[in-house]
Design a protein around this motif. Sequence first.
Motif, PDB file in Angstrom:
ATOM      1  N   GLY A   1       2.406   9.657  -9.611  1.00  0.00           N
ATOM      2  CA  GLY A   1       2.042   9.213 -10.935  1.00  0.00           C
ATOM      3  C   GLY A   1       2.925   8.076 -11.424  1.00  0.00           C
ATOM      4  O   GLY A   1       3.982   7.793 -10.853  1.00  0.00           O
ATOM      5  N   PRO A   2       2.520   7.416 -12.498  1.00  0.00           N
ATOM      6  CA  PRO A   2       3.272   6.267 -12.997  1.00  0.00           C
ATOM      7  C   PRO A   2       4.444   6.656 -13.905  1.00  0.00           C
ATOM      8  O   PRO A   2       5.154   5.800 -14.388  1.00  0.00           O
ATOM      9  CB  PRO A   2       2.213   5.489 -13.778  1.00  0.00           C
ATOM     10  CG  PRO A   2       1.282   6.544 -14.264  1.00  0.00           C
ATOM     11  CD  PRO A   2       1.253   7.594 -13.181  1.00  0.00           C
ATOM     12  N   TRP A   3       4.623   7.941 -14.188  1.00  0.00           N
ATOM     13  CA  TRP A   3       5.643   8.363 -15.137  1.00  0.00           C
ATOM     14  C   TRP A   3       6.993   8.534 -14.436  1.00  0.00           C
ATOM     15  O   TRP A   3       7.073   8.804 -13.252  1.00  0.00           O
ATOM     16  CB  TRP A   3       5.224   9.675 -15.804  1.00  0.00           C
ATOM     17  CG  TRP A   3       4.631  10.624 -14.819  1.00  0.00           C
ATOM     18  CD1 TRP A   3       5.295  11.458 -13.974  1.00  0.00           C
ATOM     19  CD2 TRP A   3       3.243  10.804 -14.557  1.00  0.00           C
ATOM     20  NE1 TRP A   3       4.400  12.138 -13.201  1.00  0.00           N
ATOM     21  CE2 TRP A   3       3.140  11.770 -13.532  1.00  0.00           C
ATOM     22  CE3 TRP A   3       2.087  10.246 -15.076  1.00  0.00           C
ATOM     23  CZ2 TRP A   3       1.915  12.183 -13.033  1.00  0.00           C
ATOM     24  CZ3 TRP A   3       0.881  10.667 -14.561  1.00  0.00           C
ATOM     25  CH2 TRP A   3       0.793  11.619 -13.559  1.00  0.00           C
ATOM     26  N   PRO A   4       8.073   8.424 -15.202  1.00  0.00           N
ATOM     27  CA  PRO A   4       9.407   8.601 -14.619  1.00  0.00           C
ATOM     28  C   PRO A   4       9.719  10.078 -14.376  1.00  0.00           C
ATOM     29  O   PRO A   4       9.045  10.973 -14.903  1.00  0.00           O
ATOM     30  CB  PRO A   4      10.342   8.017 -15.671  1.00  0.00           C
ATOM     31  CG  PRO A   4       9.578   8.071 -16.937  1.00  0.00           C
ATOM     32  CD  PRO A   4       8.119   7.964 -16.578  1.00  0.00           C
ATOM     33  N   ARG A   5      10.756  10.327 -13.588  1.00  0.00           N
ATOM     34  CA  ARG A   5      11.126  11.694 -13.221  1.00  0.00           C
ATOM     35  C   ARG A   5      11.495  12.533 -14.447  1.00  0.00           C
ATOM     36  O   ARG A   5      11.168  13.705 -14.531  1.00  0.00           O
ATOM     37  CB  ARG A   5      12.284  11.668 -12.231  1.00  0.00           C
ATOM     38  CG  ARG A   5      12.705  13.038 -11.754  1.00  0.00           C
ATOM     39  CD  ARG A   5      13.821  12.940 -10.751  1.00  0.00           C
ATOM     40  NE  ARG A   5      13.429  12.182  -9.579  1.00  0.00           N
ATOM     41  CZ  ARG A   5      12.936  12.730  -8.477  1.00  0.00           C
ATOM     42  NH1 ARG A   5      12.802  14.019  -8.397  1.00  0.00           N
ATOM     43  NH2 ARG A   5      12.601  11.980  -7.458  1.00  0.00           N
ATOM     44  N   TRP A   6      12.162  11.921 -15.450  1.00  0.00           N
ATOM     45  CA  TRP A   6      12.575  12.706 -16.609  1.00  0.00           C
ATOM     46  C   TRP A   6      11.359  13.212 -17.388  1.00  0.00           C
ATOM     47  O   TRP A   6      11.421  14.273 -18.014  1.00  0.00           O
ATOM     48  CB  TRP A   6      13.508  11.900 -17.520  1.00  0.00           C
ATOM     49  CG  TRP A   6      12.892  10.663 -18.109  1.00  0.00           C
ATOM     50  CD1 TRP A   6      12.986   9.405 -17.632  1.00  0.00           C
ATOM     51  CD2 TRP A   6      12.074  10.578 -19.280  1.00  0.00           C
ATOM     52  NE1 TRP A   6      12.280   8.533 -18.415  1.00  0.00           N
ATOM     53  CE2 TRP A   6      11.715   9.231 -19.439  1.00  0.00           C
ATOM     54  CE3 TRP A   6      11.624  11.505 -20.208  1.00  0.00           C
ATOM     55  CZ2 TRP A   6      10.923   8.798 -20.487  1.00  0.00           C
ATOM     56  CZ3 TRP A   6      10.829  11.064 -21.260  1.00  0.00           C
ATOM     57  CH2 TRP A   6      10.491   9.731 -21.386  1.00  0.00           C
ATOM     58  N   ALA A   7      10.259  12.487 -17.347  1.00  0.00           N
ATOM     59  CA  ALA A   7       9.058  12.949 -18.046  1.00  0.00           C
ATOM     60  C   ALA A   7       8.482  14.186 -17.357  1.00  0.00           C
ATOM     61  O   ALA A   7       8.011  15.110 -18.025  1.00  0.00           O
ATOM     62  CB  ALA A   7       8.015  11.842 -18.100  1.00  0.00           C
ATOM     63  N   LEU A   8       8.544  14.218 -16.036  1.00  0.00           N
ATOM     64  CA  LEU A   8       8.086  15.403 -15.314  1.00  0.00           C
ATOM     65  C   LEU A   8       8.989  16.590 -15.607  1.00  0.00           C
ATOM     66  O   LEU A   8       8.523  17.717 -15.819  1.00  0.00           O
ATOM     67  CB  LEU A   8       8.063  15.127 -13.806  1.00  0.00           C
ATOM     68  CG  LEU A   8       7.057  14.097 -13.335  1.00  0.00           C
ATOM     69  CD1 LEU A   8       7.253  13.829 -11.845  1.00  0.00           C
ATOM     70  CD2 LEU A   8       5.650  14.570 -13.601  1.00  0.00           C
ATOM     71  N   GLN A   9      10.305  16.360 -15.650  1.00  0.00           N
ATOM     72  CA  GLN A   9      11.237  17.440 -15.941  1.00  0.00           C
ATOM     73  C   GLN A   9      11.050  17.957 -17.355  1.00  0.00           C
ATOM     74  O   GLN A   9      11.106  19.164 -17.590  1.00  0.00           O
ATOM     75  CB  GLN A   9      12.673  16.964 -15.724  1.00  0.00           C
ATOM     76  CG  GLN A   9      12.985  16.707 -14.266  1.00  0.00           C
ATOM     77  CD  GLN A   9      14.318  16.034 -14.062  1.00  0.00           C
ATOM     78  OE1 GLN A   9      14.915  15.529 -14.990  1.00  0.00           O
ATOM     79  NE2 GLN A   9      14.773  16.021 -12.816  1.00  0.00           N
TER      80      GLN A   9
ATOM     81  N   ASP B   1       0.823  -1.205   0.000  1.00  0.00           N
ATOM     82  CA  ASP B   1       0.000   0.000   0.000  1.00  0.00           C
ATOM     83  C   ASP B   1       0.863   1.263   0.000  1.00  0.00           C
ATOM     84  O   ASP B   1       0.434   2.315  -0.473  1.00  0.00           O
ATOM     85  CB  ASP B   1      -0.976   0.015   1.175  1.00  0.00           C
ATOM     86  CG  ASP B   1      -0.278  -0.093   2.524  1.00  0.00           C
ATOM     87  OD1 ASP B   1       0.869  -0.551   2.553  1.00  0.00           O
ATOM     88  OD2 ASP B   1      -0.894   0.278   3.532  1.00  0.00           O
ATOM     89  N   ILE B   2       2.112   1.185   0.500  1.00  0.00           N
ATOM     90  CA  ILE B   2       3.008   2.354   0.443  1.00  0.00           C
ATOM     91  C   ILE B   2       3.368   2.646  -1.006  1.00  0.00           C
ATOM     92  O   ILE B   2       3.351   3.794  -1.456  1.00  0.00           O
ATOM     93  CB  ILE B   2       4.265   2.108   1.300  1.00  0.00           C
ATOM     94  CG1 ILE B   2       3.877   2.073   2.769  1.00  0.00           C
ATOM     95  CG2 ILE B   2       5.308   3.176   1.037  1.00  0.00           C
ATOM     96  CD1 ILE B   2       5.022   1.780   3.701  1.00  0.00           C
ATOM     97  N   ASP B   3       3.690   1.605  -1.779  1.00  0.00           N
ATOM     98  CA  ASP B   3       3.997   1.805  -3.192  1.00  0.00           C
ATOM     99  C   ASP B   3       2.775   2.309  -3.948  1.00  0.00           C
ATOM    100  O   ASP B   3       2.891   3.155  -4.838  1.00  0.00           O
ATOM    101  CB  ASP B   3       4.502   0.504  -3.810  1.00  0.00           C
ATOM    102  CG  ASP B   3       5.894   0.157  -3.326  1.00  0.00           C
ATOM    103  OD1 ASP B   3       6.677   1.086  -3.043  1.00  0.00           O
ATOM    104  OD2 ASP B   3       6.200  -1.041  -3.227  1.00  0.00           O
ATOM    105  N   ALA B   4       1.609   1.826  -3.615  1.00  0.00           N
ATOM    106  CA  ALA B   4       0.392   2.286  -4.277  1.00  0.00           C
ATOM    107  C   ALA B   4       0.141   3.761  -3.961  1.00  0.00           C
ATOM    108  O   ALA B   4      -0.245   4.538  -4.841  1.00  0.00           O
ATOM    109  CB  ALA B   4      -0.795   1.445  -3.842  1.00  0.00           C
ATOM    110  N   GLU B   5       0.387   4.148  -2.715  1.00  0.00           N
ATOM    111  CA  GLU B   5       0.201   5.552  -2.347  1.00  0.00           C
ATOM    112  C   GLU B   5       1.213   6.437  -3.069  1.00  0.00           C
ATOM    113  O   GLU B   5       0.884   7.513  -3.551  1.00  0.00           O
ATOM    114  CB  GLU B   5       0.354   5.713  -0.832  1.00  0.00           C
ATOM    115  CG  GLU B   5       0.143   7.130  -0.341  1.00  0.00           C
ATOM    116  CD  GLU B   5       0.337   7.258   1.163  1.00  0.00           C
ATOM    117  OE1 GLU B   5       0.336   8.387   1.637  1.00  0.00           O
ATOM    118  OE2 GLU B   5       0.491   6.221   1.838  1.00  0.00           O
TER     119      GLU B   5
END
Length: 59
Positions: free
Chosen positions: A18-26, A8-12
């Motif tokens: 979100g399911p996207w990687p950090r580079w997509a946010l950047q 449940d920690i991973d789900a939270e």
Amino acid sequence: MDPERPPDIDAEYRLIHGPWPRWALQLGLVKLALWTATVVTALCLLAFAGVALVLVLKS
């Protein structure tokens, strides 16, 4: 996944980040910054052109 971590920690985490990687946010932030800079530059150029037009018409 770490066997000691409850799922449940991973789900939270996925729910918040979100399911996207950090580079997509950047990449999204860079695109937003470039778009904002383009809009601000265009507005400044329009304002400058308007002031220049008024000054030319007054003289």
